[in-house]
Scaffold this active site. Structure first.
Site, PDB file in Angstrom:
ATOM      1  CB  SER A  77      -0.924  -0.058   1.176  1.00 46.57           C
ATOM      2  OG  SER A  77      -1.792  -0.989   1.208  1.00 46.57           O
ATOM      3  CG  HIS A  97      -2.804  -1.810  -4.417  1.00 46.13           C
ATOM      4  ND1 HIS A  97      -1.588  -2.611  -4.065  1.00 46.13           N
ATOM      5  CD2 HIS A  97      -3.574  -1.600  -3.295  1.00 46.13           C
ATOM      6  CE1 HIS A  97      -1.827  -2.455  -2.766  1.00 46.13           C
ATOM      7  NE2 HIS A  97      -2.723  -2.230  -2.183  1.00 46.13           N
ATOM      8  CG  HIS A 156      -4.697  -7.839  -0.904  1.00 48.02           C
ATOM      9  ND1 HIS A 156      -4.548  -6.696  -1.681  1.00 48.02           N
ATOM     10  CD2 HIS A 156      -3.662  -7.673   0.305  1.00 48.02           C
ATOM     11  CE1 HIS A 156      -3.478  -5.973  -1.280  1.00 48.02           C
ATOM     12  NE2 HIS A 156      -2.760  -6.478  -0.260  1.00 48.02           N
ATOM     13  CE1 TYR A 188      -8.582  -6.297   0.459  1.00 48.25           C
ATOM     14  CE2 TYR A 188      -6.846  -7.457   1.844  1.00 48.25           C
ATOM     15  CZ  TYR A 188      -7.264  -6.266   0.978  1.00 48.25           C
ATOM     16  OH  TYR A 188      -6.459  -5.175   0.593  1.00 48.25           O
ATOM     17  CD  GLU A 189      -7.746  -6.908  -4.200  1.00 47.14           C
ATOM     18  OE1 GLU A 189      -8.117  -6.248  -5.317  1.00 47.14           O
ATOM     19  OE2 GLU A 189      -6.650  -7.604  -4.267  1.00 47.14           O
ATOM     20  CB  ALA A 232       0.480  -0.888   4.780  1.00 48.63           C
ATOM     21  CG  MET A 285      -5.594  -7.589   5.961  1.00 43.78           C
ATOM     22  SD  MET A 285      -6.759  -6.378   5.481  1.00 43.78           S
ATOM     23  CE  MET A 285      -7.167  -5.463   6.920  1.00 43.78           C
ATOM     24  CB  SER A 286      -0.582  -8.454   2.024  1.00 43.12           C
ATOM     25  OG  SER A 286       0.672  -7.839   2.533  1.00 43.12           O
ATOM     26  CG  ASN A 307      -2.630   1.016  11.426  1.00 39.85           C
ATOM     27  OD1 ASN A 307      -2.321   0.596  10.312  1.00 39.85           O
ATOM     28  ND2 ASN A 307      -3.214  -0.001  12.160  1.00 39.85           N
ATOM     29  CG  HIS A 333      -7.623   1.540   2.836  1.00 40.96           C
ATOM     30  ND1 HIS A 333      -6.587   0.506   2.747  1.00 40.96           N
ATOM     31  CD2 HIS A 333      -7.565   1.880   1.000  1.00 40.96           C
ATOM     32  CE1 HIS A 333      -6.101   0.593   1.630  1.00 40.96           C
ATOM     33  NE2 HIS A 333      -6.696   1.328   0.881  1.00 40.96           N
TER      34      HIS A 333
HETATM   35  N1  HPA Z   1      -4.505  -4.630  10.510  1.00 42.99           N
HETATM   36  C1  HPA Z   1      -4.409  -5.488   9.298  1.00 42.99           C
HETATM   37  N2  HPA Z   1      -3.939  -4.986   8.429  1.00 42.99           N
HETATM   38  C2  HPA Z   1      -3.276  -3.703   8.338  1.00 42.99           C
HETATM   39  C3  HPA Z   1      -3.482  -3.034   9.594  1.00 42.99           C
HETATM   40  C4  HPA Z   1      -3.925  -3.224  10.470  1.00 42.99           C
HETATM   41  O1  HPA Z   1      -4.027  -2.665  11.742  1.00 42.99           O
HETATM   42  N3  HPA Z   1      -2.753  -1.815   9.035  1.00 42.99           N
HETATM   43  C5  HPA Z   1      -2.107  -1.926   7.753  1.00 42.99           C
HETATM   44  N4  HPA Z   1      -2.726  -3.194   7.313  1.00 42.99           N
END
Ligand code: HPA
Length: 277
Positions: A35, A66, A88, A90-91, A118, A216-217, A240, A252
């Site tokens: 990301s 992306h 991903h 999840y898509e 990320a 998530m990746s 974050n 996001h």
């Molecule tokens: N959780 C899951 N995936 C993420 C996060 C998170 O806090 N930040 C960036 N990708």
């Protein structure tokens, strides 16, 4: 269609494009850009860009931030293939779709796999903007990208995961970072399927399990990369605090914003890695 046939067809097409452009027909390093990091691939002069749409069996992504293309660039005699626009599960993509780009790169000769992402910081010593080398992972998605018929041409049915992330690449990166006064930390990445962010209770559980960051990746690609015997380096950008670490909602947009702000530091490090490794 047989998965190995798809990999071979896409590789053949990339080879033909490289040939038409007078480039070497092999790849040394495959880099998946997470990301906000996509623009890094545009910083190299003399690169060849191929839209996913122009390649057979190359699915396009739907996530904001992306773009779906690969960029091939020669950096210090090494041919680097960048994936802009990570896929991903999840898509709705199948795992075969998610891992096909790196398998294609492997088919073209790539032995090094650099995975960037990320991630949410769980370790209390992490702050947004930190870069963390992935020293190991926990796959909590409940799924494995290698389920199904094994492709024996790529690797064994039961691959060993005792050193997914190359100690050598990690140590070399630490040295490069130190020499260039870029602070990097190291930690364990826990992989969740997403797309929802986690609950604070889940994050407390992940901390107890030994995780330092969550995302998530990366893990599906790392498992597939190890399966086909690649040397892997994983780098997370902490975008974050994970849910519940501070009293703040996750979006996001905020994740992308921090990823963008950290891009310069991340790009500097990646540049150094690609020129020195
Ligand atoms: N959780 C899951 N995936 C993420 C996060 C998170 O806090 N930040 C960036 N990708």
């Amino acid at each position: 269609m047989d998965e190995y046939k798809k990999i071979n067809e896409a590789s053949a097409q990339i080879k033909a494009i490289l040939n038409d452009n007078g480039c070497d027909q092999h790849v040394d390093t495959f880099i998946a850009l997470g990301s906000g990091l996509g623009p890094f691939a545009d910083t190299f002069e003399q690169s060849l860009k191929i839209s996913n749409k122009d390649l057979p069996h190359f699915p396009t992504t739907t996530v904001q931030g992306h773009a779906g293309e690969i960029v091939i660039s020669k950096i210090n005699d090494k041919v680097c293939m960048f994936q802009k626009g990570r896929l991903h599960a999840y898509e709705g993509h199948s795992y075969n779709d998610v891992i096909r780009p790196l398998r294609i790169a492997r088919n073209l000769g790539a032995k090094t796999l650099i995975l960037t992402n990320a991630a949410g910081g769980i370790n209390p010593s992490y702050s947004p903007g930190d870069l963390v080398l992935i020293k190991d992972h926990i796959n909590l998605s409940g799924r494995n990208p290698l389920v199904g018929k094994n492709i024996d041409e790529l690797g064994p049915r039961f691959p060993d995961l005792s050193e997914v992330y190359s100690y050598k690449l990690m140590n070399d990166t630490k040295k490069i970072a130190q020499d260039n006064k870029i602070l990097v930390k190291e930690g364990v990445y826990i992989h969740v399927s997403g797309p929802s962010y986690e609950t604070p209770a889940e994050i407390r559980m992940f901390a107890k399990l030994g995780a330092d960051m969550v995302g998530m990746s990366t893990v599906p690609e790392a498992i597939a990369g190890k399966h086909c015997d690649m040397n892997i380096l994983g780098i997370s950008c902490i975008t974050n605090y994970a849910a519940g670490i501070v009293n703040q909602k996750l979006t996001h947009e905020d994740v992308q914003d921090v990823a963008k702000k950290t891009m310069e530091k991340f790009s500097n490090l990646l540049n150094l890695i690609l020129t020195k490794l």
